[in-house]
Design an enzyme around this catalytic site. Structure first.
Site, PDB file in Angstrom:
ATOM      1  N   PRO A   9       0.792  -1.237   0.000  1.00 13.19           N
ATOM      2  CA  PRO A   9       0.000   0.000   0.000  1.00 13.19           C
ATOM      3  C   PRO A   9       0.820   1.281   0.000  1.00 13.19           C
ATOM      4  O   PRO A   9       1.832   1.397   0.701  1.00 13.19           O
ATOM      5  CB  PRO A   9      -0.838  -0.103   1.273  1.00 13.19           C
ATOM      6  N   ASN A  10       0.320   2.207  -0.803  1.00 15.52           N
ATOM      7  CA  ASN A  10       0.817   3.586  -0.928  1.00 15.52           C
ATOM      8  C   ASN A  10       2.103   3.708  -1.732  1.00 15.52           C
ATOM      9  O   ASN A  10       2.521   4.813  -2.051  1.00 15.52           O
ATOM     10  CB  ASN A  10       0.981   4.247   0.457  1.00 15.52           C
ATOM     11  N   ARG A  17       5.272  12.313  -2.868  1.00 13.47           N
ATOM     12  CA  ARG A  17       5.199  12.856  -1.505  1.00 13.47           C
ATOM     13  C   ARG A  17       6.296  12.192  -0.670  1.00 13.47           C
ATOM     14  O   ARG A  17       6.879  11.204  -1.080  1.00 13.47           O
ATOM     15  CB  ARG A  17       3.837  12.506  -0.856  1.00 13.47           C
ATOM     16  N   TYR A  22      11.435   8.617   0.963  1.00 14.62           N
ATOM     17  CA  TYR A  22      11.334   7.581  -0.074  1.00 14.62           C
ATOM     18  C   TYR A  22      11.946   7.971  -1.421  1.00 14.62           C
ATOM     19  O   TYR A  22      11.915   7.180  -2.363  1.00 14.62           O
ATOM     20  CB  TYR A  22       9.868   7.176  -0.262  1.00 14.62           C
ATOM     21  N   ASN A  71       8.003  -5.721  -0.943  1.00 19.38           N
ATOM     22  CA  ASN A  71       7.891  -4.598  -0.011  1.00 19.38           C
ATOM     23  C   ASN A  71       6.418  -4.525   0.376  1.00 19.38           C
ATOM     24  O   ASN A  71       5.599  -3.949  -0.361  1.00 19.38           O
ATOM     25  CB  ASN A  71       8.365  -3.287  -0.645  1.00 19.38           C
ATOM     26  N   ALA A  74       3.163  -0.955   4.819  1.00 22.87           N
ATOM     27  CA  ALA A  74       2.620  -0.969   6.186  1.00 22.87           C
ATOM     28  C   ALA A  74       2.119  -2.352   6.608  1.00 22.87           C
ATOM     29  O   ALA A  74       2.090  -2.668   7.812  1.00 22.87           O
ATOM     30  CB  ALA A  74       1.505   0.061   6.321  1.00 22.87           C
ATOM     31  N   HIS A  77       3.994  -4.640   9.102  1.00 25.50           N
ATOM     32  CA  HIS A  77       3.888  -4.503  10.556  1.00 25.50           C
ATOM     33  C   HIS A  77       2.555  -5.015  11.101  1.00 25.50           C
ATOM     34  O   HIS A  77       2.343  -5.013  12.308  1.00 25.50           O
ATOM     35  CB  HIS A  77       4.067  -3.033  10.946  1.00 25.50           C
ATOM     36  N   ASP A  84       1.259 -15.679   6.471  1.00 26.28           N
ATOM     37  CA  ASP A  84       0.796 -17.046   6.209  1.00 26.28           C
ATOM     38  C   ASP A  84       0.911 -17.392   4.722  1.00 26.28           C
ATOM     39  O   ASP A  84       1.252 -18.527   4.371  1.00 26.28           O
ATOM     40  CB  ASP A  84      -0.651 -17.226   6.680  1.00 26.28           C
ATOM     41  N   GLU A  95      12.232  -9.869   1.854  1.00 25.62           N
ATOM     42  CA  GLU A  95      11.542  -8.668   2.353  1.00 25.62           C
ATOM     43  C   GLU A  95      12.444  -7.460   2.122  1.00 25.62           C
ATOM     44  O   GLU A  95      13.614  -7.487   2.514  1.00 25.62           O
ATOM     45  CB  GLU A  95      11.258  -8.837   3.849  1.00 25.62           C
ATOM     46  N   HIS A  97      12.769  -2.993   2.207  1.00 22.91           N
ATOM     47  CA  HIS A  97      12.229  -1.675   2.562  1.00 22.91           C
ATOM     48  C   HIS A  97      13.136  -0.602   2.000  1.00 22.91           C
ATOM     49  O   HIS A  97      14.372  -0.734   2.039  1.00 22.91           O
ATOM     50  CB  HIS A  97      12.105  -1.518   4.079  1.00 22.91           C
ATOM     51  N   SER A  99      13.271   2.574   3.193  1.00 21.23           N
ATOM     52  CA  SER A  99      13.841   3.291   4.339  1.00 21.23           C
ATOM     53  C   SER A  99      14.421   2.305   5.347  1.00 21.23           C
ATOM     54  O   SER A  99      14.089   1.110   5.319  1.00 21.23           O
ATOM     55  CB  SER A  99      12.757   4.149   5.008  1.00 21.23           C
ATOM     56  N   ARG A 104      13.326   4.578  12.414  1.00 19.19           N
ATOM     57  CA  ARG A 104      12.059   5.313  12.376  1.00 19.19           C
ATOM     58  C   ARG A 104      11.190   4.992  13.603  1.00 19.19           C
ATOM     59  O   ARG A 104      11.687   4.547  14.611  1.00 19.19           O
ATOM     60  CB  ARG A 104      11.355   5.018  11.046  1.00 19.19           C
ATOM     61  N   ARG A 108       7.452   0.623  13.460  1.00 23.28           N
ATOM     62  CA  ARG A 108       8.031   0.084  12.211  1.00 23.28           C
ATOM     63  C   ARG A 108       9.177  -0.897  12.482  1.00 23.28           C
ATOM     64  O   ARG A 108       9.719  -1.502  11.567  1.00 23.28           O
ATOM     65  CB  ARG A 108       8.546   1.221  11.320  1.00 23.28           C
TER      66      ARG A 108
HETATM   67  O1  CA2 Z   1      10.591   1.850   3.807  1.00 27.22           O
HETATM   68  C1  CA2 Z   1       9.750   1.146   3.227  1.00 27.22           C
HETATM   69  O2  CA2 Z   1       9.911   0.665   2.126  1.00 27.22           O
HETATM   70  C2  CA2 Z   1       8.390   0.906   3.904  1.00 27.22           C
HETATM   71  O3  CA2 Z   1       7.996  -0.431   3.608  1.00 27.22           O
HETATM   72  C3  CA2 Z   1       7.424   1.905   3.299  1.00 27.22           C
HETATM   73  C4  CA2 Z   1       6.040   1.879   3.934  1.00 27.22           C
HETATM   74  C5  CA2 Z   1       6.136   1.938   5.458  1.00 27.22           C
HETATM   75  O4  CA2 Z   1       4.853   1.760   6.026  1.00 27.22           O
HETATM   76  C6  CA2 Z   1       7.080   0.895   6.028  1.00 27.22           C
HETATM   77  O5  CA2 Z   1       7.161   1.078   7.426  1.00 27.22           O
HETATM   78  C7  CA2 Z   1       8.458   1.038   5.427  1.00 27.22           C
HETATM   79  C8  CA2 Z   1       5.188   3.053   3.484  1.00 27.22           C
HETATM   80  C9  CA2 Z   1       5.088   3.238   2.002  1.00 27.22           C
HETATM   81  C10 CA2 Z   1       4.411   4.534   1.730  1.00 27.22           C
HETATM   82  O6  CA2 Z   1       4.947   5.060   0.550  1.00 27.22           O
HETATM   83  C11 CA2 Z   1       4.706   6.362   0.253  1.00 27.22           C
HETATM   84  C12 CA2 Z   1       5.354   6.841  -0.848  1.00 27.22           C
HETATM   85  C13 CA2 Z   1       5.184   8.148  -1.196  1.00 27.22           C
HETATM   86  C14 CA2 Z   1       4.335   8.964  -0.479  1.00 27.22           C
HETATM   87  C15 CA2 Z   1       3.673   8.466   0.605  1.00 27.22           C
HETATM   88  C16 CA2 Z   1       3.856   7.155   0.973  1.00 27.22           C
END
Ligand code: CA2
Length: 143
Positions: A9-10, A17, A22, A71, A74, A77, A84, A95, A97, A99, A104, A108
């Site tokens: 997601p996202n 953003r 990121y 990846n 969210a 977590h 599963d 896996e 990430h 960041s 953080r 996370r």
């Molecule tokens: O660092 C990573 O790759 C994460 O998997 C990114 C997730 C975060 O929830 C994990 O803790 C670490 C969030 C991805 C959200 O991506 C965005 C990208 C641009 C703007 C807003 C969110």
């Protein structure tokens, strides 16, 4: 090798953003670079904001591909269901990430899915995905 890059997601918003965390590149651009880095590989890419779609994708490719770079964003977590699914398939899953999640917020630091994955790569920006593919390559060679 046939490898799926699976984003949660996202991550469709990459480059638009939160650029300090990121980066400023969107994933479609980066995916084109990855294909140039691994010209002999078949790389597939799928992103979903929906937990069930991520699970369905893991099931769908379980017989046809050699590995997944995941990846789960969210869901890393929170999702017992994705953990599963990873455990249910006989496919190496790395896996990754973007960041360094350990630098953080505390929520996370814990990953529900890590124990079901072969290993974890975090904190190298988008290069985490390339490193994930390299890890799958090494695993494949040592088979
Ligand atoms: O660092 C990573 O790759 C994460 O998997 C990114 C997730 C975060 O929830 C994990 O803790 C670490 C969030 C991805 C959200 O991506 C965005 C990208 C641009 C703007 C807003 C969110």
């Amino acid at each position: 090798m046939r490898i799926l890059i699976l984003n949660g997601p996202n991550l469709n918003l990459l480059g638009t953003r939160e650029k300090t965390i990121y980066g400023s590149e969107n994933f479609d651009q980066y995916f084109e670079e990855l294909k140039l880095i691994f010209p002999d590989f078949t790389l597939e890419y799928f992103q979903s904001n929906i937990e069930g779609e991520i699970i369905n994708k893991i099931h769908e490719v379980r017989m046809s591909l050699d590995g997944i770079v995941l990846n789960a964003a969210a869901y890393t977590h929170t999702s017992v269901a994705i953990r599963d699914a990873i455990s249910a398939v006989d496919l190496p899953i790395i896996e990754v990430h973007i960041s360094n999640v350990h630098k953080r917020e505390a929520f996370r630091h814990a990953s529900i899915i890590s124990a079901s994955c072969v290993g974890v790569i975090a904190g190298f920006g988008l290069d985490s995905y390339r490193l994930g593919i390299e890890a799958l390559t090494k695993l494949n060679k040592s088979k």
